[in-house]
Design an enzyme around this catalytic site. Structure first.
Site, PDB file in Angstrom:
ATOM      1  N   CYS A 102       0.710  -1.309   0.067  1.00 26.38           N
ATOM      2  CA  CYS A 102       0.043  -0.494  -0.252  1.00 26.38           C
ATOM      3  C   CYS A 102       1.149   1.114  -0.185  1.00 26.38           C
ATOM      4  O   CYS A 102       0.096   2.413   0.341  1.00 26.38           O
ATOM      5  CB  CYS A 102      -1.139   0.019   1.006  1.00 26.38           C
ATOM      6  N   HIS A 139      -0.008  11.060  15.954  1.00 25.84           N
ATOM      7  CA  HIS A 139      -0.731  11.207  14.685  1.00 25.84           C
ATOM      8  C   HIS A 139       0.645   9.905  14.075  1.00 25.84           C
ATOM      9  O   HIS A 139       1.054   9.899  13.595  1.00 25.84           O
ATOM     10  CB  HIS A 139      -1.450  11.977  13.867  1.00 25.84           C
ATOM     11  N   HIS A 142      -3.551   5.162   9.921  1.00 29.87           N
ATOM     12  CA  HIS A 142      -5.172   4.954  10.072  1.00 29.87           C
ATOM     13  C   HIS A 142      -4.437   2.490  10.539  1.00 29.87           C
ATOM     14  O   HIS A 142      -3.783   2.475   9.808  1.00 29.87           O
ATOM     15  CB  HIS A 142      -6.036   4.583   9.164  1.00 29.87           C
ATOM     16  N   ASP A 146      -8.905  -5.252   6.812  1.00 28.90           N
ATOM     17  CA  ASP A 146      -8.297  -6.105   5.885  1.00 28.90           C
ATOM     18  C   ASP A 146      -7.090  -6.479   5.471  1.00 28.90           C
ATOM     19  O   ASP A 146      -6.318  -7.093   4.567  1.00 28.90           O
ATOM     20  CB  ASP A 146      -8.499  -5.269   4.273  1.00 28.90           C
ATOM     21  N   ARG A 154      -5.209  -4.275   9.810  1.00 30.11           N
ATOM     22  CA  ARG A 154      -3.477  -4.016   8.364  1.00 30.11           C
ATOM     23  C   ARG A 154      -4.064  -1.935   9.142  1.00 30.11           C
ATOM     24  O   ARG A 154      -4.125  -1.390   9.473  1.00 30.11           O
ATOM     25  CB  ARG A 154      -4.052  -3.095   7.406  1.00 30.11           C
ATOM     26  N   CYS A 156      -1.899   1.029   9.659  1.00 35.28           N
ATOM     27  CA  CYS A 156      -1.002   1.990   8.314  1.00 35.28           C
ATOM     28  C   CYS A 156      -0.430   3.289   8.458  1.00 35.28           C
ATOM     29  O   CYS A 156      -1.309   3.767   9.099  1.00 35.28           O
ATOM     30  CB  CYS A 156      -1.858   1.689   6.727  1.00 35.28           C
TER      31      CYS A 156
END
Ligand SMILES: [Zn+2]
Length: 172
Positions: A102, A139, A142, A146, A154, A156
């Site tokens: 990704c 931060h 996210h 999936d 996951r 990310c």
């Protein structure tokens, strides 16, 4: 006279609209500050600016996203631990890292439950689950459900939100 008032009103409205646009990031920063009390590491935005690089500040404090396939940890598969780049809290183990294709470092689990806070993020017109460092509120990225491994998760994460501690280093 009416025309002048109308023009004045119009220019005030334009000015207000312009202000709102430029003040948007500041406003979101204030909102974040109000929720910061839940975290044990609390610094003012000025203090964070001094300790983080400009890019890191944008991601960690302004919830930015680094461009895909540009992060230093995206294709990084050494043994070790990943900590929060802002406060050093251990967040992920390399055993949980996988290549998700990704464009961002991906993990199927965090080191311990509660180290990472989750909250709903409605930006970009959709509901996603944002992940934040449980200690400083930085931060990270996210989390999605999936994932291809048995956890189905996951995480990310932006490389800029992370620092890597090699397993070899910690043995020294
Ligand atoms: Zn942190």
């Amino acid at each position: 006279m009416k025309r002048i008032i109308f023009i004045l009103k119009l220019s005030t409205a334009t000015l207000l609209a312009a202000c709102q646009n430029t003040e948007k990031p500041v406003h979101s920063t204030i909102q974040k500050n109000q929720t910061m009390s839940n975290f044990t590491v609390n610094k003012t935005e000025e203090e964070w600016k001094k300790t983080l690089s400009e890019e890191q500040y944008h991601i960690l404090r302004e919830k930015g996203t680094e461009r895909p396939n540009t992060g230093k940890y995206n294709m990084h598969f050494e043994k070790g631990k990943y900590t929060c780049a802002a406060c050093g809290y251990e967040l992920f183990d390399s055993d949980n890292k996988f290549e998700s294709h990704c464009g961002w470092p991906s993990f199927d689990n965090e080191i311990g439950n509660g180290r990472i806070k989750k909250q709903t993020d409605y930006s970009l017109g959709m509901a996603r689950t944002e992940i934040l460092c449980g200690k400083c509120g930085g931060h990270l990225g996210h989390i999605f459900d999936d994932g291809p491994t048995k956890t189905g998760l996951r995480y990310c994460v932006n490389s800029l939100s992370l620092e890597f501690k090699s397993a070899n280093d910690t043995l020294k």
